[in-house]
Design a protein around this motif. Structure first.
Motif, PDB file in Angstrom:
ATOM      1  N   SER A  13       0.796  -1.221   0.109  1.00 20.52           N
ATOM      2  CA  SER A  13       0.009  -0.064  -0.053  1.00 20.52           C
ATOM      3  C   SER A  13       0.902   1.399  -0.075  1.00 20.52           C
ATOM      4  N   MET A  14       2.144   1.280   0.542  1.00 22.04           N
ATOM      5  CA  MET A  14       3.082   2.241   0.433  1.00 22.04           C
ATOM      6  C   MET A  14       3.776   2.595  -0.696  1.00 22.04           C
ATOM      7  N   LEU A  15       3.911   1.584  -1.666  1.00 22.79           N
ATOM      8  CA  LEU A  15       4.686   1.773  -3.044  1.00 22.79           C
ATOM      9  C   LEU A  15       4.517   2.727  -3.729  1.00 22.79           C
ATOM     10  N   LEU A  16       2.960   3.157  -3.987  1.00 26.28           N
ATOM     11  CA  LEU A  16       2.836   4.344  -4.807  1.00 26.28           C
ATOM     12  C   LEU A  16       1.960   5.365  -4.121  1.00 26.28           C
ATOM     13  N   SER A  17       2.282   5.541  -2.683  1.00 25.29           N
ATOM     14  CA  SER A  17       1.718   6.389  -1.907  1.00 25.29           C
ATOM     15  C   SER A  17       2.469   7.587  -1.466  1.00 25.29           C
ATOM     16  N   ILE A  18       1.884   8.687  -1.356  1.00 23.15           N
ATOM     17  CA  ILE A  18       2.676   9.726  -0.546  1.00 23.15           C
ATOM     18  C   ILE A  18       3.204   9.573   0.816  1.00 23.15           C
ATOM     19  N   LEU A  19       4.426   9.413   1.184  1.00 22.56           N
ATOM     20  CA  LEU A  19       4.901   9.262   2.302  1.00 22.56           C
ATOM     21  C   LEU A  19       5.100  10.606   3.149  1.00 22.56           C
ATOM     22  N   SER A  20       4.979  10.286   4.432  1.00 27.35           N
ATOM     23  CA  SER A  20       5.242  11.367   5.552  1.00 27.35           C
ATOM     24  C   SER A  20       7.062  11.546   5.453  1.00 27.35           C
ATOM     25  N   GLU A  21       7.124  12.876   6.155  1.00 28.53           N
ATOM     26  CA  GLU A  21       8.424  13.415   6.247  1.00 28.53           C
ATOM     27  C   GLU A  21       9.301  12.232   6.950  1.00 28.53           C
TER      28      GLU A  21
END
Length: 477
Positions: free
Chosen positions: A406-414
């Motif tokens: 789910s994180m591979l194409l998601s906007i990440l936090s700082e």
């Protein structure tokens, strides 16, 4: 070592580990079946004698007998598995002595060794020895890992001038290739400055997010303009969106007038997720116009994630480092210095045989589905992914191999971005000494040759056909 927060902390812990494990004694012992220690010792003694006698002609004659990478196996990855820090002291001493000898020849006055003879020597030596390249894989939102890798290399002045990137790796390669050293230092020191696609954390990244990040962090310049600004030779892999086109490697040789932003955008255009991209180029009047207007391009990692063969042909590269974070293959990638015994070797044989079988069946398969869209496109991409080689001479791989899809194409936090950057740094620290030793001579040869080619141009008013002042990087084209 796992708890270290800086390279110096890691280094001290690694040295302490070597003392406790006995690896420190192993490093002092010259004998080993892993390399030709007797010949290395003889060459080291001969170099020291010639340098002490201060006869530059004899030294140059000896060096002309051959300067070769991995001589007598001194660059084998297995030589860096016994200890946590460094390798045999004999190897490190030989590399240092050879490096000093090369610099001694360069510093010899022209009335002792004519400038033309020295220039000829460095052209031939650089051509024969070759050079290193850093290849940055695709990785989606895991791209900040590459930033950590390049940050660790940059702090030790070990970033090669030849760089390639695909998908997320193309973005990092473009950042490196479009900023001079002062700008790059500021960017790499501030994870927030290179934060990918700021926006609502967890939302799937859109093509607009990618474009915003590119416009914020990559100057609007062509490959040729970037090379003239930084001297770094950046290469970006792209794949065609049509069935019968071939993939391309964009750079200052093959596509000097193409704009880097559109090249990166194309390399990041994951098929089925982002739309294909048309490249743009600068025309003779300085304006923007379509480049190959009938063609559209997508994610380069599906066809040539690590373009080693093309880099060899373009720049004379014969030593490769890779920063590998591609989630599609990361779980299966094994480092070149990993030794799993007989079963591991048998598995490697079957893997290679499987890839060759797939390559052989590719034409027949594509012929059978050539009119079945989109199955033909999907099969082409699948073949492209599974038949590639994903390892190099030196591999920098994260400790974590499986990631939350789910994180591979998601906007990440700082915080997530910073954690990936730190993971890239930590994965690079154990490779620093190996990279330093294996690239020391080529870096010295290229630096001296650059200086000599510039001096040659100043004296005689023209550039040698293979000079490093051109993006080709060949020493004797």
């Amino acid at each position: 070592m796992d708890n270290a927060t800086s390279y110096e902390e890691w280094r001290q812990a690694a040295l302490a580990h070597d003392e406790r494990s006995g690896a420190a004694r192993w490093k002092k012992e010259e004998r080993s079946s892993r390399y030709g220690y007797a010949r290395v010792r003889r060459r080291l003694d001969r170099l020291r004698t010639l340098r002490a006698e201060n006869d530059p002609h004899e030294l140059l004659f000896y060096l002309n007998e051959g300067i070769h990478g991995n001589m007598d196996g001194i660059g084998k990855p297995a030589l860096y598995t016994e200890s946590k820090f460094g390798t045999k002291e004999l190897i490190e001493s030989y590399v240092t002595e050879l490096d000093d000898a090369i610099q001694q020849i360069a510093a010899t006055p022209d009335d002792v060794i004519p400038f033309a003879d020295k220039l000829d020597f460095f052209r031939r030596a650089s051509h024969c020895y070759g050079r290193s390249a850093l290849m940055l894989s695709g990785g989606g939102s895991l791209g900040p890992f590459h930033l950590g890798v390049t940050k660790a290399l940059y702090e030790h002045d070990l970033v090669p001038t030849v760089l390639s990137g695909s998908s997320a790796g193309s973005f990092v390669a473009a950042v490196l290739g479009t900023h001079d050293d002062s700008e790059l230092s500021a960017l790499l020191d501030d994870e927030r400055a290179v934060h990918f696609s700021p926006g609502p954390v967890g939302r799937r990244m859109t093509i607009e997010d990618v474009q915003e990040t590119l416009e914020r962090l990559i100057p609007d310049m062509t490959f040729q303009e970037a090379f003239e600004r930084t001297g770094r030779k950046i290469n970006i892999s792209i794949a065609p969106s049509r069935l019968y086109q071939t993939s391309r490697l964009l750079n200052a040789i093959t596509s000097p007038n193409v704009f880097i932003r559109e090249a990166v955008l194309a390399s990041c255009a994951i098929p089925g997720i982002f739309p294909p991209v048309m490249l743009m180029a600068r025309d003779a009047h300085g304006g923007r116009k379509p480049y190959l207007p009938a063609s559209r391009w997508v994610d380069g990692s599906v066809s040539d994630d690590l373009p080693a063969k093309r880099l060899t042909r373009l720049y004379g590269v014969n030593h490769f480092m890779t920063s590998m974070i591609n989630p599609l293959v990361l779980w299966s990638v094994r480092d070149s210095d990993w030794n799993g015994g007989l079963l591991s070797r048998v598995w490697d044989i079957y893997q290679r045989a499987g890839k060759e079988m797939l390559r052989a069946t590719y034409p027949l398969t594509m012929s059978a589905v050539r009119n079945v869209y989109p199955l033909n496109m999907a099969l082409r991409m699948w073949y492209g992914v599974v038949t590639q080689d994903y390892t190099a001479d030196i591999n920098i791989i994260p400790r974590q191999r499986l990631w939350n899809p789910s994180m591979l194409l998601s906007i990440l936090s700082e915080d997530q971005t910073q954690q990936l950057v730190q993971e890239g740094e930590r994965a690079t620290w154990p490779r620093i000494e190996m990279i330093r030793n294996c690239t020391c001579i080529s870096r010295t040869l290229d630096r001296i040759l650059d200086e000599f080619e510039l001096e040659h141009t100043n004296r005689f008013g023209h550039v040698h056909a293979g000079a490093h002042l051109t993006p080709s990087g060949h020493a004797n084209a």
